[in-house]
Structure formats: structure tokens, C-alpha cells
Write a protein that holds these residues in place. Structure first.
Motif, PDB file in Angstrom:
ATOM      1  N   MET A   1      44.433  13.746 -42.588  1.00 32.33           N
ATOM      2  CA  MET A   1      45.019  12.523 -41.359  1.00 32.33           C
ATOM      3  C   MET A   1      44.768  11.042 -42.090  1.00 32.33           C
ATOM      4  N   ARG A   2      43.684  11.062 -43.226  1.00 28.53           N
ATOM      5  CA  ARG A   2      44.760   9.351 -43.983  1.00 28.53           C
ATOM      6  C   ARG A   2      45.508   9.228 -43.926  1.00 28.53           C
ATOM      7  N   GLN A   3      46.346  10.271 -44.930  1.00 27.69           N
ATOM      8  CA  GLN A   3      47.723  10.453 -45.043  1.00 27.69           C
ATOM      9  C   GLN A   3      48.319  10.193 -44.003  1.00 27.69           C
ATOM     10  N   LEU A   4      48.508  10.665 -42.873  1.00 30.48           N
ATOM     11  CA  LEU A   4      49.003  10.366 -41.644  1.00 30.48           C
ATOM     12  C   LEU A   4      49.204   9.797 -41.405  1.00 30.48           C
ATOM     13  N   LEU A   5      48.382   8.619 -41.531  1.00 33.62           N
ATOM     14  CA  LEU A   5      47.671   7.216 -40.634  1.00 33.62           C
ATOM     15  C   LEU A   5      48.344   6.793 -41.435  1.00 33.62           C
ATOM     16  N   TRP A   6      48.433   6.847 -43.136  1.00 34.53           N
ATOM     17  CA  TRP A   6      49.244   5.407 -44.317  1.00 34.53           C
ATOM     18  C   TRP A   6      50.244   5.607 -43.757  1.00 34.53           C
ATOM     19  N   TRP A   7      51.577   6.782 -43.499  1.00 32.20           N
ATOM     20  CA  TRP A   7      52.478   6.789 -42.816  1.00 32.20           C
ATOM     21  C   TRP A   7      52.743   6.015 -41.541  1.00 32.20           C
ATOM     22  N   LEU A   8      52.250   6.756 -40.395  1.00 33.00           N
ATOM     23  CA  LEU A   8      52.569   6.087 -39.395  1.00 33.00           C
ATOM     24  C   LEU A   8      51.870   4.851 -38.889  1.00 33.00           C
ATOM     25  N   ILE A   9      50.970   4.206 -40.061  1.00 28.59           N
ATOM     26  CA  ILE A   9      50.434   2.550 -39.728  1.00 28.59           C
ATOM     27  C   ILE A   9      51.002   2.266 -41.084  1.00 28.59           C
ATOM     28  N   GLY A  10      50.238   2.172 -41.686  1.00 34.03           N
ATOM     29  CA  GLY A  10      50.134   2.076 -43.178  1.00 34.03           C
ATOM     30  C   GLY A  10      51.568   1.403 -43.737  1.00 34.03           C
ATOM     31  N   GLY A  11      52.305   2.012 -43.859  1.00 37.08           N
ATOM     32  CA  GLY A  11      53.564   2.363 -44.279  1.00 37.08           C
ATOM     33  C   GLY A  11      54.999   2.501 -43.756  1.00 37.08           C
ATOM     34  N   SER A  12      54.762   1.716 -41.930  1.00 40.26           N
ATOM     35  CA  SER A  12      56.028   1.892 -41.935  1.00 40.26           C
ATOM     36  C   SER A  12      55.967   0.700 -41.266  1.00 40.26           C
ATOM     37  N   ARG A  13      57.609   0.296 -40.692  1.00 41.31           N
ATOM     38  CA  ARG A  13      58.043  -0.568 -39.927  1.00 41.31           C
ATOM     39  C   ARG A  13      57.161  -0.890 -38.480  1.00 41.31           C
ATOM     40  N   GLY A  14      57.244   0.028 -38.317  1.00 44.87           N
ATOM     41  CA  GLY A  14      56.427  -0.346 -36.739  1.00 44.87           C
ATOM     42  C   GLY A  14      55.021  -0.096 -36.601  1.00 44.87           C
ATOM     43  N   GLY A  15      54.714   0.506 -37.631  1.00 42.73           N
ATOM     44  CA  GLY A  15      52.756   0.533 -38.323  1.00 42.73           C
ATOM     45  C   GLY A  15      52.760  -0.807 -36.887  1.00 42.73           C
ATOM     46  N   GLU A  16      51.976  -1.865 -36.817  1.00 38.14           N
ATOM     47  CA  GLU A  16      51.524  -2.359 -35.919  1.00 38.14           C
ATOM     48  C   GLU A  16      51.613  -2.222 -35.125  1.00 38.14           C
ATOM     49  N   ASN A  17      53.238  -2.323 -34.175  1.00 37.46           N
ATOM     50  CA  ASN A  17      53.072  -2.227 -32.560  1.00 37.46           C
ATOM     51  C   ASN A  17      52.224  -0.279 -32.806  1.00 37.46           C
ATOM     52  N   ARG A  18      52.594   0.234 -34.012  1.00 37.51           N
ATOM     53  CA  ARG A  18      51.817   1.783 -33.234  1.00 37.51           C
ATOM     54  C   ARG A  18      49.798   1.912 -33.215  1.00 37.51           C
ATOM     55  N   LEU A  19      49.469   0.947 -34.354  1.00 42.34           N
ATOM     56  CA  LEU A  19      48.031   0.060 -34.056  1.00 42.34           C
ATOM     57  C   LEU A  19      47.838  -0.657 -32.962  1.00 42.34           C
ATOM     58  N   ARG A  20      48.439  -1.324 -32.550  1.00 40.92           N
ATOM     59  CA  ARG A  20      48.374  -1.936 -31.473  1.00 40.92           C
ATOM     60  C   ARG A  20      47.961  -0.945 -30.115  1.00 40.92           C
ATOM     61  N   ILE A  21      48.674  -0.159 -29.826  1.00 40.46           N
ATOM     62  CA  ILE A  21      48.626   0.964 -29.166  1.00 40.46           C
ATOM     63  C   ILE A  21      47.308   2.025 -28.962  1.00 40.46           C
ATOM     64  N   VAL A  22      47.187   2.826 -30.398  1.00 38.29           N
ATOM     65  CA  VAL A  22      46.421   3.354 -30.165  1.00 38.29           C
ATOM     66  C   VAL A  22      44.620   2.276 -30.080  1.00 38.29           C
ATOM     67  N   ARG A  23      45.494   1.580 -30.574  1.00 42.75           N
ATOM     68  CA  ARG A  23      43.620   0.252 -30.267  1.00 42.75           C
ATOM     69  C   ARG A  23      43.296   0.561 -28.680  1.00 42.75           C
TER      70      ARG A  23
END
Length: 97
Positions: A1-23
């Protein structure tokens, strides 16, 4: 899960928006339009991020078409601490929403 979240949130251009959506979904379920309004994001942008999050078992849905509600998956709920760690390490600050 850690690697997936790094890819989705920490390592991509849309990561901040995805983080906002999850929160936002952690606080309460919403549909695409509600997320778009609550987060002040373009509807199509939210739709795209929800598709990516759904494909990666981060969000799930109930209902259909316009009224479709998005929820965090149980897997994501169990790993919110990892999400917070990644957001902090990636220096993404979107705790407000």
C-alpha cells in the motif's frame, strides 16, 4: 500500500488533488459534483482523479450516474496513517479541506 500511495499521491502531478479528495471522503461520502464544489476543482478533474483512485482500490461507489456516492475503501481507511506520512514526506499540505 505504501508504494501505491507514493505513486498516487507523492510521486505524481495530480497527487495533491488526489490527497484532497481522499481527505474529503474520509470526512464524509460525496458525489463528484459535491467534491468539485467543496474542493473548488473542475468537475472533469475530480472525475479523472476518482477514476484513478477507484482503479487502485482507494475509493468505492454506491449508486449510479449523477447520484453516485464515493466512499473510501476499507483498505484505504486502514492505511490513512501511511497516507499522512507520505503527504508529510512529499511536503503536500492540504489538511484544511
Amino acid at each position: 500500500m505504501r508504494q501505491l500511495l507514493w505513486w498516487l499521491i507523492g510521486g505524481s502531478r495530480g497527487g495533491e488533488n488526489r490527497l484532497r479528495i481522499v481527505r474529503a471522503l474520509h470526512k464524509r461520502p460525496r458525489n463528484t459534483n459535491q467534491l468539485s464544489e467543496d474542493l473548488d476543482l473542475n468537475y472533469k478533474t475530480v472525475q479523472h482523479h476518482l477514476e484513478v483512485l477507484g482503479e487502485n482500490d482507494i475509493v468505492t461507489t454506491e449508486g449510479d450516474t449523477y447520484g453516485k456516492m464515493y466512499f473510501l475503501t476499507d483498505r484505504m481507511e486502514r492505511n490513512l496513517d501511511i497516507l499522512d506520512e507520505i503527504a508529510e514526506q512529499a511536503d503536500i499540505n492540504s489538511h484544511g479541506d
